[in-house]
Design a protein around this motif. Structure first.
Motif, short mmCIF file in Angstrom:
data_model
loop_
_atom_site.label_atom_id
_atom_site.label_comp_id
_atom_site.label_asym_id
_atom_site.label_seq_id
_atom_site.Cartn_x
_atom_site.Cartn_y
_atom_site.Cartn_z
N ASN A 124 0.88 -1.12 -0.04
CA ASN A 124 0.15 0.06 0.09
C ASN A 124 0.83 1.17 -0.03
O ASN A 124 2.15 1.22 -0.20
N GLY A 125 0.31 2.69 -0.04
CA GLY A 125 0.94 3.55 0.12
C GLY A 125 1.19 4.31 -1.24
O GLY A 125 0.79 3.85 -2.26
N ASN A 126 1.91 5.71 -1.00
CA ASN A 126 2.24 6.30 -2.44
C ASN A 126 3.65 6.53 -2.53
O ASN A 126 4.04 7.15 -1.40
N HIS A 127 4.54 5.65 -3.21
CA HIS A 127 5.85 5.67 -3.17
C HIS A 127 6.24 6.83 -4.24
O HIS A 127 6.23 6.57 -5.29
N ILE A 128 7.17 7.75 -3.57
CA ILE A 128 7.64 8.64 -4.37
C ILE A 128 9.21 8.88 -4.06
O ILE A 128 9.63 8.49 -2.88
N GLY A 129 10.09 9.72 -4.91
CA GLY A 129 11.35 9.89 -4.50
C GLY A 129 12.47 9.27 -5.54
O GLY A 129 12.08 8.27 -6.19
N ALA A 130 13.47 9.89 -5.67
CA ALA A 130 14.51 9.27 -6.49
C ALA A 130 15.45 8.28 -5.72
O ALA A 130 16.35 7.65 -6.28
N SER A 131 15.10 7.79 -4.34
CA SER A 131 15.88 6.83 -3.80
C SER A 131 15.83 5.48 -4.41
O SER A 131 17.14 4.78 -4.34
N GLY A 132 14.78 5.27 -5.11
CA GLY A 132 15.01 3.85 -5.82
C GLY A 132 15.95 3.82 -7.16
O GLY A 132 16.72 2.98 -7.14
N LEU A 133 16.11 4.94 -7.67
CA LEU A 133 17.27 5.25 -8.86
C LEU A 133 18.60 5.09 -8.02
O LEU A 133 19.42 4.66 -8.50
N ILE A 134 18.57 5.61 -6.94
CA ILE A 134 19.83 5.80 -6.05
C ILE A 134 20.30 4.35 -5.91
O ILE A 134 21.43 3.96 -5.91
N TYR A 135 19.50 3.68 -5.30
CA TYR A 135 19.79 2.10 -4.94
C TYR A 135 20.02 1.52 -6.28
O TYR A 135 20.99 0.44 -5.93
N VAL A 136 19.58 1.70 -7.48
CA VAL A 136 20.07 1.08 -8.59
C VAL A 136 21.48 1.42 -8.84
O VAL A 136 22.12 0.62 -9.28
N LEU A 137 21.76 2.77 -8.66
CA LEU A 137 23.14 3.14 -9.01
C LEU A 137 23.87 2.49 -8.07
O LEU A 137 25.15 2.16 -8.50
N VAL A 138 23.79 2.41 -6.76
CA VAL A 138 24.72 1.80 -5.92
C VAL A 138 24.88 0.33 -5.95
O VAL A 138 26.03 0.12 -6.01
N SER A 139 23.86 -0.21 -6.36
CA SER A 139 24.11 -1.74 -6.70
C SER A 139 24.84 -2.03 -7.71
O SER A 139 25.82 -2.90 -8.03
N PHE A 140 24.37 -1.17 -9.02
CA PHE A 140 25.03 -1.61 -10.23
C PHE A 140 26.65 -1.39 -10.04
O PHE A 140 27.17 -1.90 -10.45
N ILE A 141 27.01 -0.26 -9.67
CA ILE A 141 28.47 0.32 -9.65
C ILE A 141 29.12 -0.45 -8.80
O ILE A 141 30.38 -1.14 -8.96
N PHE A 142 28.57 -1.23 -7.66
CA PHE A 142 29.21 -2.11 -6.67
C PHE A 142 29.49 -3.30 -7.43
O PHE A 142 30.66 -4.07 -7.49
N PHE A 143 28.34 -4.11 -7.93
CA PHE A 143 28.51 -5.41 -8.42
C PHE A 143 29.15 -5.27 -9.79
O PHE A 143 30.02 -6.29 -9.94
N LYS A 144 29.23 -4.13 -10.47
CA LYS A 144 29.73 -4.17 -11.73
C LYS A 144 31.30 -4.30 -11.81
O LYS A 144 31.96 -4.53 -12.42
N GLY A 145 31.84 -3.43 -10.59
CA GLY A 145 33.15 -3.47 -10.32
C GLY A 145 33.42 -4.58 -9.66
O GLY A 145 34.73 -4.96 -10.28
N VAL A 146 32.97 -5.48 -9.15
CA VAL A 146 33.34 -6.75 -8.84
C VAL A 146 33.42 -7.71 -9.71
O VAL A 146 34.55 -8.46 -9.77
N PHE A 147 32.51 -7.71 -10.76
CA PHE A 147 32.50 -8.45 -11.92
C PHE A 147 33.61 -8.18 -13.05
O PHE A 147 34.10 -9.02 -13.61
N ALA A 148 33.85 -7.00 -13.15
CA ALA A 148 34.71 -6.46 -14.09
C ALA A 148 36.40 -6.82 -13.64
O ALA A 148 37.13 -7.18 -14.55
N LYS A 149 36.56 -7.11 -12.50
CA LYS A 149 37.87 -7.32 -11.91
C LYS A 149 38.81 -6.32 -12.49
O LYS A 149 39.96 -6.60 -12.97
#
Length: 263
Positions: A124-149
């Protein structure tokens, strides 16, 4: 006349080495425009139409799907948008610098997928804010760096963890009024994109002698050393290459002419 030999510093033989991490005006322009856009919408929300805040993600409702596109631009109050602005700028700046070829794909598809996951798993609720995108960026940059070696990308991953590692706790329902579902959706989305774009990574720089087809017998520089590692100034001529082809000046010949002094 000079004498001796000419040395050339061997540069990395990777064609992409000079283009892996290249700064351009867009590297900082795009993140600034993103932050400016959310503040512009917030100004409109506060000054003109406060009702637009209701166009967030409303879970499992057909009309709530519109919020997938609009929610990143909407914020509850000044503290909400302020806390999202700096991480959004820093992380998108790193994204456009280190992963510019996939940056827009990560942002646009990240907004869509993380928003859809929020719509799907929230109750339920009304979900707003750019925090979802921020978590996308944090997760992508972290795991991408690990996979890239790649040492630079791994260092970037460690820096992201140092700066924003504590955000991991907010993918759990530990605080009322915070969309942990949006955070979790962003975290999952970033990991998925890191796997999808795993092959599109910067390769570590490789020098000529690191190539699999490298043969030191064909290397003009290595020919100046004998089997014991002693330096040889003049390389003997052979059938394949001559001294001039190796860009080595020939040994100078010095002639001494003596004249008998007349009485």
């Amino acid at each position: 006349m000079g004498f001796g030999c000419k040395f050339e510093v061997q540069q990395p033989n990777n064609n992409m080495s000079s283009q892996q991490f290249k700064y351009s005006t867009n590297t900082i322009l795009y993140p600034l425009l993103m932050v400016f856009s959310i503040w512009l919408v917030f100004w409109y929300q506060v000054r003109v139409d406060h009702g637009i805040k209701s166009f967030g993600i409303r879970p499992q409702k057909l009309e709530g799907l519109l919020g997938i596109f609009t929610s990143p631009f909407l914020h509850g109050d000044i503290n909400h948008i302020y806390n999202n602005s700096f991480p959004l700028f820093v992380l998108s700046l790193a994204l456009f610098y280190f992963y510019r070829k996939v940056a827009w794909k990560v942002i646009l598809y990240g907004v869509l997928l993380s928003g859809f996951l929020t719509w799907l798993i929230a109750s339920n609720g009304n979900h707003i804010g750019a925090s979802g995108l921020i978590y996308v960026l944090v997760s992508f940059i972290f795991f991408k760096g690990v996979f890239a070696k790649h040492y630079r990308l791994i260092a970037l991953s460690l820096m992201v963890i140092f700066l924003y590692g504590s955000m991991i706790w907010y993918v759990f329902p530990i605080k009322d009024g915070m969309s942990w579902e949006g955070h979790l959706g962003g975290l999952i989305t970033g990991l998925v994109f890191a796997l999808i774009f795993r092959k599109q990574v910067a390769k570590p720089e490789r020098y000529k002698w690191e190539q699999p087809d490298y043969n030191e017998d064909d290397d003009p520089f290595m020919r100046h050393f004998d089997e014991d590692g002693n330096f040889i100034e003049t390389v003997p001529e052979d059938n394949s290459e001559t001294e001039s082809e190796l860009n080595i000046n020939p040994t100078p010949k010095i002639k001494y002419i003596f004249k008998k002094e007349e009485d």
